[in-house]
Each structure stands twice: as structure tokens, then as C-alpha cells.
Design a protein around this motif. Sequence first.
Motif, PDB file in Angstrom:
ATOM      1  N   LEU A 181      -2.481  14.811  -2.187  1.00  0.00           N
ATOM      2  CA  LEU A 181      -2.036  13.417  -1.780  1.00  0.00           C
ATOM      3  C   LEU A 181      -1.544  12.617  -2.486  1.00  0.00           C
ATOM      4  O   LEU A 181      -1.438  11.521  -3.121  1.00  0.00           O
ATOM      5  CB  LEU A 181      -2.603  13.889  -0.871  1.00  0.00           C
ATOM      6  CG  LEU A 181      -2.243  11.631   0.834  1.00  0.00           C
ATOM      7  CD1 LEU A 181      -0.572  12.550   1.013  1.00  0.00           C
ATOM      8  CD2 LEU A 181      -3.577  12.004   1.537  1.00  0.00           C
ATOM      9  N   THR A 182      -2.511  12.793  -3.733  1.00  0.00           N
ATOM     10  CA  THR A 182      -2.868  10.988  -4.323  1.00  0.00           C
ATOM     11  C   THR A 182      -1.955  11.131  -5.594  1.00  0.00           C
ATOM     12  O   THR A 182      -1.579  10.167  -6.487  1.00  0.00           O
ATOM     13  CB  THR A 182      -4.878  11.687  -4.747  1.00  0.00           C
ATOM     14  OG1 THR A 182      -5.496  11.692  -3.814  1.00  0.00           O
ATOM     15  CG2 THR A 182      -4.925  10.318  -6.099  1.00  0.00           C
ATOM     16  N   GLU A 189      -2.093  17.548   7.797  1.00  0.00           N
ATOM     17  CA  GLU A 189      -1.882  17.492   5.897  1.00  0.00           C
ATOM     18  C   GLU A 189      -1.624  17.729   5.040  1.00  0.00           C
ATOM     19  O   GLU A 189      -2.982  18.299   4.470  1.00  0.00           O
ATOM     20  CB  GLU A 189      -3.085  15.769   6.208  1.00  0.00           C
ATOM     21  CG  GLU A 189      -2.520  14.270   7.512  1.00  0.00           C
ATOM     22  CD  GLU A 189      -1.560  13.349   7.481  1.00  0.00           C
ATOM     23  OE1 GLU A 189      -1.522  13.292   5.838  1.00  0.00           O
ATOM     24  OE2 GLU A 189      -1.322  13.597   7.900  1.00  0.00           O
ATOM     25  N   ASP A 214      -5.561  17.018  -0.262  1.00  0.00           N
ATOM     26  CA  ASP A 214      -6.405  15.552  -0.798  1.00  0.00           C
ATOM     27  C   ASP A 214      -5.282  15.669  -2.521  1.00  0.00           C
ATOM     28  O   ASP A 214      -4.686  14.604  -2.911  1.00  0.00           O
ATOM     29  CB  ASP A 214      -7.456  15.399  -0.792  1.00  0.00           C
ATOM     30  CG  ASP A 214      -7.730  15.451   0.946  1.00  0.00           C
ATOM     31  OD1 ASP A 214      -6.806  15.095   1.464  1.00  0.00           O
ATOM     32  OD2 ASP A 214      -8.632  15.135   0.698  1.00  0.00           O
ATOM     33  N   GLU A 269      -0.203   5.827   0.126  1.00  0.00           N
ATOM     34  CA  GLU A 269      -0.505   7.271   0.920  1.00  0.00           C
ATOM     35  C   GLU A 269      -0.150   7.453   2.315  1.00  0.00           C
ATOM     36  O   GLU A 269       0.063   8.931   2.609  1.00  0.00           O
ATOM     37  CB  GLU A 269      -2.215   6.516   1.647  1.00  0.00           C
ATOM     38  CG  GLU A 269      -2.386   6.649   0.024  1.00  0.00           C
ATOM     39  CD  GLU A 269      -2.995   5.058   0.186  1.00  0.00           C
ATOM     40  OE1 GLU A 269      -2.504   4.692   0.322  1.00  0.00           O
ATOM     41  OE2 GLU A 269      -3.268   4.727  -1.251  1.00  0.00           O
TER      42      GLU A 269
END
Length: 252
Positions: A99-100, A93, A96, A52
Motif C-alpha cells: 500500500l505504501t 485491505e 501495508d 492512500e
Amino acid sequence: MSVELRAVLFDMDGTLVDTEGMWWEACVAVAAELGLELSEAEIDHVLGRAAEHVAAHLLRRAPSSPAPSSPVPDALSPPAPDARPVPADARPEPADARLTEVGVRLIEAFAERIAEGVTPLPGAIRLLDDLGAAGMPVALVSASPRQIVDMVLRTIGAERFALVVAAEDTVRAKPLPDPYLKAAAALGLDPAVCVAVEDSPTGLAAAHAAGCRVVAVSDAMPVPYDVLIVDSLERVDLPLLRRLAGGRTSVG
């Protein structure tokens, strides 16, 4: 303070098995898929890091990353009078889902390489077996996900470890102390009576922050705190680990 050694906690990649090169290759490959060239200057963001973290690092640099929530001046527009470059690690960031996706791809690329076979590092199996014969509890504390750990354990033997802490087992990863704290707690021990064996600055920071005595398996790594540095596990045995737990940090 002199204490009696009660357990030994091992990192996996680069410490017990020669897989750090495979992880680096996997990260380079995924970076290329994102249009990036991974440089050696980014090693601290890769080696010893959870998928991650690496995924977030790559996506912060990737040209296709989602736009940040606050406006960033266009490259062709004149900068504001007080504008300053935004360091890559200070950018927001990535989303999500993305990112995953990249994290999964990193693990897939790593697993492809692990499936070709892994090699225990010199002295690793002998040391594990000596500790087992002496009845010394041994734990594996890895930043790799359980999928990768299980693949490696087929080579080095799951039976050699009293417990395994993988990436999914703590919310916070190395270099924070949580993985080592979890391993010590699961063994019912204070980290101060455990010796951790690590090879990367990230792992050393985690073990040190947890309160473990630490062996650094490295031939060229600056360490900002007191650890025992060896160039190979061939130089490590149970008497040495007991001396380290007792506060002595010399090899001889």
C-alpha cells in the motif's frame, strides 16, 4: 441561523488550480503499471481522494494483490452453494508495505506532472487577493500531500493562506470532516462561521459534515444537501460569501 463569516477554507486541486486532470492521469498511469485500466466509473475513488485511498482501491482490483486472509474460491473451482461475488471495495485491505509503495508511486507520478507547471483556475487569484485585502482569514484544506501542496503554492503563493492542512495533517481524510475541523480549530473558529469552497463530491461531503457553509464550484454535480453551486470562482466574491454564511444560498 445567520452568522458572521469569519474565514474561508479552500480546497486546492480542481478548485484553485487546474490539477485534477493531472491527478487522474497519474492514477491511470499507476493503474496501468499494476495491469489495470482505470474507468470513469471509478472517479469517486480518485478525485478528491488521498493517495492512500486510491492506492488501496487499485490494489483491491490488481491481479497481483496479496491473497486475502480468508480463502477466496478459485475461478476454476465450483462455487459454494451460498457463494456470492465479493465487491472490490469489500475485499481485505492490501498489505501495508505494498500500500505504501503504490501510494508513493502515485505521488511521484502526480509530482512529475505538477513540476511541468500548474494553472490557477479563473477567478482564483483575484478572489484570494480580495479576501486578503479585506483581512478575511483564508486556509487551504487539501487531500494532497504536503510535497504536492508546497509545489502548487509556488504558483499561487503561500503568503495568501493563514494556514495549510495537507493530507499528512489528519489521520482521516476527506470525505470525513477531519481536515475541515482541523483547519477551523487551528484558526480558533467554529466551522459554522466558515465557508468552504470545494469542487468534488468527496470534498463537499467533508465540508458539509464539518458544519461549514459550502460553495460547490461545478457546472454539473448532483449535491444531496444545501450548498451554493457556481460554475466558476469568477462568480464568487466576499459579499456573496458573507450572504452564504448568513444563510442565503442564491448567487444574485
